[in-house]
Design an enzyme around this catalytic site. Structure first.
Site, PDB file in Angstrom:
ATOM      1  N   ARG A  62       6.471   0.645   1.438  1.00 16.69           N
ATOM      2  CA  ARG A  62       7.476   1.726   1.434  1.00 16.69           C
ATOM      3  C   ARG A  62       8.482   1.647   2.578  1.00 16.69           C
ATOM      4  O   ARG A  62       9.411   2.436   2.660  1.00 16.69           O
ATOM      5  CB  ARG A  62       6.775   3.088   1.441  1.00 16.69           C
ATOM      6  CG  ARG A  62       6.313   3.512   0.055  1.00 16.69           C
ATOM      7  CD  ARG A  62       5.556   4.809   0.121  1.00 16.69           C
ATOM      8  NE  ARG A  62       4.203   4.639   0.640  1.00 16.69           N
ATOM      9  CZ  ARG A  62       3.446   5.633   1.089  1.00 16.69           C
ATOM     10  NH1 ARG A  62       3.914   6.859   1.117  1.00 16.69           N
ATOM     11  NH2 ARG A  62       2.217   5.400   1.529  1.00 16.69           N
ATOM     12  N   TYR A  93      -5.706   2.238  13.610  1.00 17.99           N
ATOM     13  CA  TYR A  93      -4.742   1.694  12.661  1.00 17.99           C
ATOM     14  C   TYR A  93      -3.492   1.237  13.421  1.00 17.99           C
ATOM     15  O   TYR A  93      -2.991   1.965  14.283  1.00 17.99           O
ATOM     16  CB  TYR A  93      -4.311   2.768  11.650  1.00 17.99           C
ATOM     17  CG  TYR A  93      -5.293   3.074  10.551  1.00 17.99           C
ATOM     18  CD1 TYR A  93      -6.542   2.462  10.482  1.00 17.99           C
ATOM     19  CD2 TYR A  93      -4.949   3.982   9.551  1.00 17.99           C
ATOM     20  CE1 TYR A  93      -7.420   2.758   9.445  1.00 17.99           C
ATOM     21  CE2 TYR A  93      -5.827   4.283   8.514  1.00 17.99           C
ATOM     22  CZ  TYR A  93      -7.063   3.670   8.474  1.00 17.99           C
ATOM     23  OH  TYR A  93      -7.922   3.958   7.458  1.00 17.99           O
ATOM     24  N   GLY A 101      -7.749  10.414   2.247  1.00 14.29           N
ATOM     25  CA  GLY A 101      -9.165  10.538   1.940  1.00 14.29           C
ATOM     26  C   GLY A 101      -9.652  11.898   2.432  1.00 14.29           C
ATOM     27  O   GLY A 101      -9.232  12.371   3.495  1.00 14.29           O
TER      28      GLY A 101
END
Ligand code: UD1
Ligand code: MG
Length: 457
Positions: free
Chosen positions: A15, A100, A136
């Site tokens: 994206r 991350y 999640g």
């Protein structure tokens, strides 16, 4: 507490619509991944493993250090698969913290809390979101204990109403992790090996799982699009602006302030709107920076004023100077105290002594300028012969008139005056007047050219 860090950074970041791997997009001038590595170092992790895939070598080269190891994940089959690729690189540290590469703003303090909460089990950093779509969800039993994580795409309608989400950041016991990872299966909506499935395995093994809700949800936000990147940039800049305000710096508008590097400020520094600070910038006590200035790798002495629209790069500026508006100071420049540099003046790789001035329209390059020198409007140091650069030396108390060319290498000795419009191509003795003899004429019969057919003015 002994622990290591694994940074997941193999994803493509579709994206972003970019050829640059997502984790290399800059936030405050530095790749997203580099922010995460900096935070891991702040925590004193004993090893940092970066899992990379998309952008391969580019990602490897973007961050360096002896404490870094890399694991290639090719193809990318999910976050659990990513951690499997890191396994051979893991040390014996009992805890593994997963970060991350696209979550750049998580704070070291938050992670310290998470490491402490893990004990010998798992600790998951969670967030309560008004709009948890896409994330999640954290499953808890009646006793509020975490029992698992379900991905949005695999969740039931009831589970999708849960607002507590998995940020993806978690601490895991290394030895157990090595047992759990081979058990992961990819029978889910995305056909991926989910790291999040280790939570259910842990519960089965009676390993305690703790969910820690982040105090500030924003710090756990990831970058998936350029819109989110821009939002995090503003958040980061706001944090830096607030830190400066609290330390006593005046910012005309904290929303129009950008710091892409280190900025040190003394007491009572004032910064007007739309200024950009890059590299390492030091502003001493009482410095004021006008609107729309760009400062990169500069040190500015006490009480100096930088007027609006200046560009300063790689320079040391003394105390009580006045620079600009519209001045350009280039690398290798050193200005002593009380120097004045005015509009449309460019100074490059030059030293200027105390109280010297170049107030209008000049180029001072590769020059050594003494004290109390005045450089007139339109003066140019001709430092480049087409092949090499040469130096110009202007000694103390020299007065250079307007529109002078100094053809380097050349020296104007102490106390000389150089007349307007002079081309100086030989060294000159001290004192006296330097000029190129020129004559002036007046032609009374001269006719100004006219356009055909126009007789009258
Ligand atoms: C993941 C979590 C989800 C969580 C969300 C938070 C899983 C299964 N899901 O979902 O619970 O709410 O993050 O943002 O873990 N990556 C790799 N290799 C891969 C896949 C991903 O290195 O094969 C890296 C990515 O570069 C990224 C991170 O892992 O840094 C997360 O990947 P992403 O695809 O964004 O996971 P989500 O589906 O968002
Ligand atoms: Mg994601």
């Amino acid at each position: 507490m002994r622990f290591q860090v694994v940074i997941l950074a193999a994803g493509k970041g579709k994206r972003m619509n970019s050829d640059l791997p997502k984790v290399l997009h800059p936030l405050a001038g530095k790749p997203l991944l580099a922010h995460v590595v900096t935070t891991a170092r702040e925590l004193a992790a004993e090893r940092i493993c970066v899992v990379h895939g998309h952008g391969g070598e580019l990602v490897r080269r973007a961050v360096t250090g002896d404490d870094l190891v890399f694991a290639l994940q090719e193809p990318q089959l999910g976050t659990g698969h990513a951690l499997q690729q890191a396994l051979p690189q893991l040390s014996a540290a009992p805890l593994t913290l997963v970060l991350y590469g696209d979550v750049p703003l998580v704070r070291a303090d938050t992670l310290r809390g998470l490491l402490a909460a893990a004990g010998k089990g798992i600790a998951i950093l969670t967030a309560e979101l008004a709009d948890p779509g896409g994330y999640g969800r954290i499953l808890r039993n009646k006793a509020k204990r975490v029992t698992g994580i379900v991905e949005q795409k695999d969740a039931t309608a009831a589970q999708r109403r849960i607002r507590e989400i998995n940020t993806g950041i978690m601490v895991l016991p290394t030895a157990k992790l090595k047992q759990w990872l081979p058990k992961l299966r990819n029978k889910n909506a995305q056909g991926e090996y989910y790291l999040t499935d280790v939570v259910a395995l842990a519960v089965k093994d009676r390993v305690p799982v703790t969910g820690v809700v982040a105090a500030e949800a924003a710090e756990t936000e990831g970058v998936n699009s350029r819109v989110q990147l821009a939002q995090l940039e503003r958040l980061y800049q706001k944090r830096q602006a607030v830190r400066l305000l609290e330390a006593g710096v005046t910012l005309a508008d904290p929303a129009r302030f950008d710091q892409r590097g280190m900025l040190g400020c003394g007491r009572d520094v004032a910064i007007d709107v739309n200024c950009l600070f890059e590299g390492t910038v030091e502003l001493a006590d009482g410095v004021s920076i006008g609107a729309n200035c760009v400062l990169k790798d500069v040190a500015i002495g006490p009480g100096t004023r930088i007027e609006p629209f200046c560009h300063l790069d790689g320079a040391r500026i003394g105390a009580g100077c006045r620079i600009g508006p519209y001045a350009r100071i280039r690398p290798g420049t050193q200005l002593a105290a009380e120097v004045h540099i005015g509009n449309f003046v460019e100074v490059k790789a030059s030293e200027m002594g105390e109280a010297s001035k170049a107030n209008h329209l000049a180029y001072v390059g590769d020059s050594t300028v003494g004290r109390n020198v005045n450089i007139g409007a339109g003066t140019i140091t001709c430092n480049y012969d087409g092949a090499n650069k040469h130096r110009t030396v202007i000694e103390d108390d020299v007065h250079i008139g307007s529109d002078v060319q100094l053809v380097a290498p050349v020296r104007v000795a102490r106390g000389a005056t150089v007349g307007a419009g002079t081309t100086v191509w030989r060294d000159t003795p001290p004192g006296g007047l330097v000029l190129n003899p020129k004559s002036q004429e007046h032609r009374a019969d001269w006719q100004r050219p006219r356009k055909p057919g126009k007789n009258k003015s």
